[in-house]
Design an enzyme around this catalytic site. Sequence first.
Site, PDB file in Angstrom:
ATOM      1  N   GLY A  23       9.493   1.506 -21.353  1.00  0.00           N
ATOM      2  CA  GLY A  23       8.974   0.142 -21.224  1.00  0.00           C
ATOM      3  C   GLY A  23       7.733  -0.120 -22.049  1.00  0.00           C
ATOM      4  NE  ARG A  74       5.491  11.836 -10.488  1.00  0.00           N
ATOM      5  CZ  ARG A  74       4.352  11.204 -10.239  1.00  0.00           C
ATOM      6  NH1 ARG A  74       3.225  11.898 -10.194  1.00  0.00           N
ATOM      7  NH2 ARG A  74       4.302   9.916 -10.065  1.00  0.00           N
ATOM      8  CE1 TYR A 154      -1.164  18.365 -25.663  1.00  0.00           C
ATOM      9  CE2 TYR A 154      -2.552  17.037 -27.092  1.00  0.00           C
ATOM     10  CZ  TYR A 154      -1.830  17.196 -25.922  1.00  0.00           C
ATOM     11  OH  TYR A 154      -1.790  16.180 -24.993  1.00  0.00           O
TER      12      TYR A 154
END
Length: 291
Positions: A23, A74, A154
């Site tokens: 979104g 999650r 990273y």
Amino acid sequence: MYNQPMLKDDALKGKTIVVTGGGTGLGKAMGTYFLKLGANLVITSRKLEVLQKTAAEMEAETGGKVLAVQCDVRDYGQVENVLAATISKFGSADVLVNNAAGNFISPTERLSANAFSSIIDIVLKGTVNCTLAFGKHWIAAKQAASVLNIVTTYAFTGSAYVVPSACAKGGVLALTRSLAVEWGKYGIRTNAIAPGPFPTKGAWDRLLPGDLAEKFDFKNRVPLKRVGDHQELANLAAFLVSDFSNYINGEVITIDGGEWLQGAGQMNGLEAIPNEMWDMLEQMTRGAKGS
Ligand code: HXC
Ligand code: NAP
């Protein structure tokens, strides 16, 4: 900067692509370009109103079809619901783009255990949840498919002050390379993109709050002296989810203008030496002969 759309018309026609975190920011940019190339699009995140607004904008801009589904990555049950809603609306799910993420800067010792976990849960567990649910489905259905994971540079170097994100993105990179091998036999390709700095509200508000954006201007860290344009990332993502990249599997492609290498090369700091000093330095280094 060259930021024209790259692939030919209809390059993604017939594919249904699910973008988590679709979104806002880079997810929105990738999704919009996938639609322009003829894909059906599903965007998911926690905020339904944001998704619905974006879906309406995308449909108006591209004429394509967008399904907005609320989903906290999650929660495995919510991820299964995205898969079911996708198949119900479009008949199949062909590509998963794991783009949803959470991040903020902090000295690690200031973090609570829950703060650390919340980033790992969104980035690593969320990516695992989506990949597992979609992968099980594809394998059972004997369907060729592909997964594109959005990591960061990273993920391979690690980084101070964003340690939960670095750990989680490193895990996603390991997932990418592991499943590329294990699931290759099912016709499931798994790749990743490691973007350098691409300005978005979500990232800038959490990584460069207040006047940090000026003090720590990302473009000064990039050999090409600029940040990325969203279309440049969308072009790469569209290629990696298209059939033009059907033999690319287990790859992570960096798109950062050379940023992470600039930070890594031991003598790269010599860039700060003015041109007029090089005659003197050359005499000194030549004079070192025999010493
Ligand atoms: C220390 C913090 C904190 C901060 C939150 N916490 N912000 N601790 N410093 N700035 C702590 C909270 O106190 C809490 O711990 C725990 O973290 C969870 O916080 P919640 O607010 O309850 O979590 P939640 O609502 O799930 O929100 C997740 C979030 C938030 C990550 C904290 O920022 C978010 O929704 N982000 C989504 C979008 C995002 O981050 N986009 C940027 C991606 S950029 P306690 O112990 O108090 O319960 C990116 C770029 C990479 O990844 C590289 C760019 C160059
Ligand atoms: P962004 O706009 O903040 O995007 C993150 C998205 O993730 C949001 O749409 C957010 O929506 C969603 N999200 C967060 N937690 C979620 C959850 N629990 N469940 C489902 N969705 C969740 O930031 P961005 O810059 O575009 O980042 C997109 C991706 O690019 C991320 O993977 C990021 O790590 C990566 N990246 C960005 C940069 C950069 O310079 N911008 C550089 C390297 C890598 P909701 O809040 O509605 O859930």
